[in-house]
Design a protein around this motif. Sequence first.
Motif, PDB file in Angstrom:
ATOM      1  N   ARG A  57     -42.719 -32.222  26.082  1.00 40.36           N
ATOM      2  CA  ARG A  57     -41.508 -32.121  26.904  1.00 40.36           C
ATOM      3  C   ARG A  57     -41.192 -30.664  27.229  1.00 40.36           C
ATOM      4  N   LYS A  58     -41.209 -29.821  26.219  1.00 41.65           N
ATOM      5  CA  LYS A  58     -40.909 -28.399  26.427  1.00 41.65           C
ATOM      6  C   LYS A  58     -41.944 -27.729  27.330  1.00 41.65           C
ATOM      7  N   ILE A  70     -36.459 -35.732  29.948  1.00 45.11           N
ATOM      8  CA  ILE A  70     -35.962 -36.493  28.804  1.00 45.11           C
ATOM      9  C   ILE A  70     -37.024 -37.535  28.467  1.00 45.11           C
ATOM     10  N   ILE A  71     -37.387 -37.608  27.188  1.00 39.78           N
ATOM     11  CA  ILE A  71     -38.390 -38.582  26.745  1.00 39.78           C
ATOM     12  C   ILE A  71     -37.841 -39.316  25.522  1.00 39.78           C
ATOM     13  N   GLU A  72     -37.957 -40.635  25.550  1.00 37.00           N
ATOM     14  CA  GLU A  72     -37.602 -41.443  24.383  1.00 37.00           C
ATOM     15  C   GLU A  72     -38.705 -42.468  24.162  1.00 37.00           C
ATOM     16  N   ALA A  73     -39.306 -42.411  22.983  1.00 36.97           N
ATOM     17  CA  ALA A  73     -40.348 -43.366  22.609  1.00 36.97           C
ATOM     18  C   ALA A  73     -39.836 -44.239  21.477  1.00 36.97           C
ATOM     19  N   LYS A  74     -40.093 -45.522  21.577  1.00 41.04           N
ATOM     20  CA  LYS A  74     -39.682 -46.465  20.541  1.00 41.04           C
ATOM     21  C   LYS A  74     -40.720 -46.484  19.423  1.00 41.04           C
ATOM     22  N   LYS A  75     -40.267 -46.840  18.228  1.00 42.86           N
ATOM     23  CA  LYS A  75     -41.130 -46.887  17.050  1.00 42.86           C
ATOM     24  C   LYS A  75     -40.995 -48.254  16.399  1.00 42.86           C
ATOM     25  N   GLY A  76     -42.098 -48.754  15.843  1.00 42.36           N
ATOM     26  CA  GLY A  76     -42.035 -49.990  15.085  1.00 42.36           C
ATOM     27  C   GLY A  76     -42.745 -51.138  15.774  1.00 42.36           C
TER      28      GLY A  76
END
Length: 126
Positions: A57-58, A70-76
């Motif tokens: 991202r940076k 903006i980055i959002e990754a889900k886990k699980g």
Amino acid sequence: MDISKKIAEMKKEPLFTQNVGMILVHNGVVRAWSRKDKAQVQAIEVTPDFEKIEEIRKEFEQKPGIYKIIIEAKKGTLKPGDDLLFIIVAGDIREHVKPVLAEVLDKVKKEAISKKEVVDSRSTTP
């Protein structure tokens, strides 16, 4: 992630109007079939490397014309239809924003997210 809320928050930032003419969004969703052999996917186990995602991202936020990423990754364990990965890229013009979204997406998927599919090997999707 509430994409509309994130974009609304970004629009309130003092430098937004001077720097943004395009926002592109990626909303990755778990497919019901495997890319490899079209087997039916019951679920996937996702393990993001959050530190690597932040590095990416940076890195890309420094590209010409890019205001914010903006980055959002889900886990699980996720099931078909579940949101998997969100990326928002805001910048000045499409010639800057479009390639950055594609490059960020490819790099995050290749270097910062591992997935293991739980498939039903008896069934395939056309």
